[in-house]
Design an enzyme around this catalytic site. Structure first.
Site, PDB file in Angstrom:
ATOM      1  N   LYS A  78     -45.059 -26.548  -0.608  1.00 21.69           N
ATOM      2  CA  LYS A  78     -46.037 -26.668  -1.418  1.00 21.69           C
ATOM      3  C   LYS A  78     -47.264 -27.688  -0.792  1.00 21.69           C
ATOM      4  CE  LYS A  78     -47.155 -28.408  -6.137  1.00 21.69           C
ATOM      5  NZ  LYS A  78     -46.868 -29.071  -7.310  1.00 21.69           N
ATOM      6  N   SER A 158     -47.657 -26.723 -11.758  1.00 20.72           N
ATOM      7  CA  SER A 158     -48.952 -26.705 -10.943  1.00 20.72           C
ATOM      8  C   SER A 158     -48.210 -26.092  -9.291  1.00 20.72           C
ATOM      9  CB  SER A 158     -49.278 -28.141 -10.486  1.00 20.72           C
ATOM     10  OG  SER A 158     -48.221 -28.813  -9.775  1.00 20.72           O
ATOM     11  N   SER A 182     -43.835 -29.073 -13.282  1.00 22.32           N
ATOM     12  CA  SER A 182     -44.537 -28.185 -12.276  1.00 22.32           C
ATOM     13  C   SER A 182     -43.804 -27.722 -11.382  1.00 22.32           C
ATOM     14  CB  SER A 182     -45.392 -29.048 -11.431  1.00 22.32           C
ATOM     15  OG  SER A 182     -46.494 -29.254 -12.132  1.00 22.32           O
TER      16      SER A 182
END
Lengths: 491, 95
Positions: A78, A158, A182
């Site tokens: 990420k 997210s 997330s």
């Protein structure tokens, strides 16, 4: 979708060990898959050369007998975790062309174990969001589509790029971050497994801070076993993070067992809230039966402060975000907008206006307001006290049970552009936020598909530091559910 | 207490985000929606409850005050939007 990209990490490691294929072949197949899936927009930065170099090093290590635990395994990271020399964006314009001169603790652990990093994955700006639509680099499109529909769906957020890439079989696993859900919510919406470990298990050194007391880093993969293995590599004490726990890393993989004999699994009655999709409730009920079949006793428990937990989370996370995001000043790194003849203050105002998207701006302003004298006692301090009550709810519940079983999200993936207001969006995290406030380990496991063929995930929550029970129950759930649906390739 | 335009302007100044008065006005209802949504905090009895600052109970560890990094000046300057003579460059701040 070739066979190599469809394997679990565990199967890849056996194949590499048995010389069925080389790390070069494995990583090349994934590099090609990443290239072929650009329409999903799951990557912000691709690093194929470094990935292939790591593959060659892994092949050499296998030949020498010095291979690490993840040698040759193609992973994505990420893009709010620093990898040395690669552009780091947190999906915000304000970081500009920033290239960190250092490596985050968790990615260093993966690299030391021989993993091959394919690149940096898209996310909501600064990891604030539930649909990956607030990214300055455009939304991520889920590989999943509802039966008979061409509508583009969100992957969740997210960690939407991580979830989409794992689900689309273009990475074998990924790192995500989880502040209020997330990792778990996108895992549920994308039909994969996502694990948020206990707070302090994984060092936050090198992670772009959103809300420091709530930020967790964890693995996302296609099986519970793979998540256990990734966590085993990532976890551990790090003096660079003052909240890192100085504890030995348990052998979660070696101790994995789907036998739940003697375990009591709690069902929180408050989570039977209005607005949950009936198919999610049906999957939840069925899973309780599965865990009973695996030997567990199912008990009803109560988490009375669930409703207030969401409000407390919103206040605390915004306050911490406003403080953390104050470092982006346009002076030392990242974007600078310098108005003509402007002074130092003008640089701050112009840079931060241009650099933050609308969601980040609103959150910073709300966070700033609750820290002003007008709202400090009535909102910030009160939220911190409510956080204590939320933690006490869990402590009390765990006197009557060892684990909790809940839905991960109240719904399946929704179409791009369908997110309502920000506070409505938070209802998507209603089952994940209380766990984040308490820092408890929790996993989302795909349990079923709905009538439209979209995945539904369920969450298992454990006592502090009891990742093993969470993983074991996750394995039992995975085996009983036998979830084998795949997004049909359209990209 | 409801948020008004003056309070938004003050928060924007504290946060150093340059907003036009139209943008500030547009944020007033958005922020009040959020304040309405978190108002359920006021219904909770928090009498005598301690605040939670961190779920990690142990006190932060002390460490020796040693320099552990090499001289990173050149490396760090590569990320600077503007630099001169090995320093971050900003407009003149002292008249």
């Amino acid at each position: 979708m070739s066979n190599l990209t469809n394997l679990s990490i565990t199967a890849m490691l056996s194949g590499l060990g048995a010389k069925d294929f080389s790390a070069r072949e494995l990583v090349q197949a994934h590099v090609d898959a990443v290239e072929g899936a650009r329409t999903l927009n799951s990557f912000i930065t691709e690093t194929p050369e470094a990935a292939l170099a790591a593959a060659d090093a892994a092949d050499k290590a296998y030949a020498d007998g010095t291979s690490g635990k993840l040698a040759g395994i193609p992973l994505g990271i990420k893009d709010n975790l620093a990898t040395k020399g690669d552009r780091l964006t947190a999906a915000s314009n304000i970081l500009g062309e920033f290239k960190p001169p250092y490596e985050s603790f968790v990615t260093n652990q993966l690299k030391q174990a021989g993993a091959s990093i394919l690149g940096k994955l898209n996310l909501d700006e600064f990891a604030m969001g539930v649909s990956n639509e607030s990214s300055a680099f455009g939304p991520v499109v889920s590989p999943w589509r509802a039966n008979g529909s061409d509508d583009k769906l969100v992957p969740g957020g997210s960690s939407g790029g991580s979830a989409a890439a794992v689900a689309a079989r273009i990475v074998a696993g990924a790192l995500g971050t989880d502040t209020g859900g997330s990792i778990r919510q996108p895992a549920a919406l994308s039909g994969i497994v996502g694990l948020k470990p206990s707070y302090g298990r994984c060092s936050r050194w090198g992670a772009v801070a959103l809300a420091s007391s709530l930020d967790h880093i964890g693995p996302m993969a296609r099986t519970v076993e793979d998540c256990a293995l990734l966590l085993e590599v990532m976890a551990g004490f790090d003096a660079n993070d003052s909240t890192s726990l100085d504890l030995p890393v348990p052998e979660w993989t070696a101790n994995l067992s789907p036998d739940l004999k003697g375990k009591r699994v709690g069902i929180p009655s408050e989570y039977r809230a209005d607005g949950i999709n009936p198919e999610v409730v049906a999957a939840w009920d069925k899973a309780a039966d599965w865990l009973r079949d695996a030997g567990a006793e199912i008990v009803e428990i109560s988490l009375p402060h669930t409703d207030a937990a969401l409000a407390a989370y919103y206040v605390i996370s915004s306050a911490e975000a406003s403080s953390n995001l104050s470092r982006y000043d346009g002076i030392r790194f990242g974007l600078r907008v310098q108005p003509e003849n402007g002074n130092l203050d003008d640089i701050y105002y112009a840079t931060r206006k241009a650099g933050f998207g609308p969601d980040a701006r609103r959150r910073v302003l709300f966070g700033t307001l609750v820290l002003t004298a007008d709202f400090f006692e009535s909102h910030y301090v009160r939220a911190q006290k409510v956080r204590t009550l939320v933690i006490q709810d869990f402590t009390k519940a765990f006197e009557a049970c060892d684990l909790l079983l809940t839905p991960t999200a109240p719904n399946a993936a929704f179409p791009l552009g369908a997110s309502a207001s920000q506070t409505d969006a938070y209802l998507n995290d209603m089952f994940t936020i209380p766990t984040s406030l308490a820092g408890l380990p929790a996993i989302s496991v795909p349990a079923a598909t709905n009538a439209q063929g979209l995945p539904l995930g369920l969450q298992l929550i454990g006592k502090p530091l009891d990742e093993q029970s969470v993983l074991n129950a996750g394995l039992a759930l995975q085996q009983a559910a036998g979830f084998d649906a795949l997004p049909e390739r359209w990209w | 207490m409801a948020v008004d335009e003056k309070m938004v302007a003050r928060a924007a100044k504290l946060a150093r985000i340059g907003l036009t008065s139209d943008e500030q006005a547009a944020l007033v209802p958005e922020l009040n929606n959020i304040f309405d949504w978190v108002s359920k905090l006021q219904d909770v009895d928090v009498e005598g409850v301690e605040q939670t600052i961190s779920v990690v109970q142990s006190a932060p560890a002390w460490r020796d005050d040693n320099v552990t990094a090499d001289n990173l000046q050149d490396v760090l300057m590569q990320n600077a939007p503007a630099s001169a003579h090995g320093f971050f460059a900003v407009p003149k701040v002292v008249e």
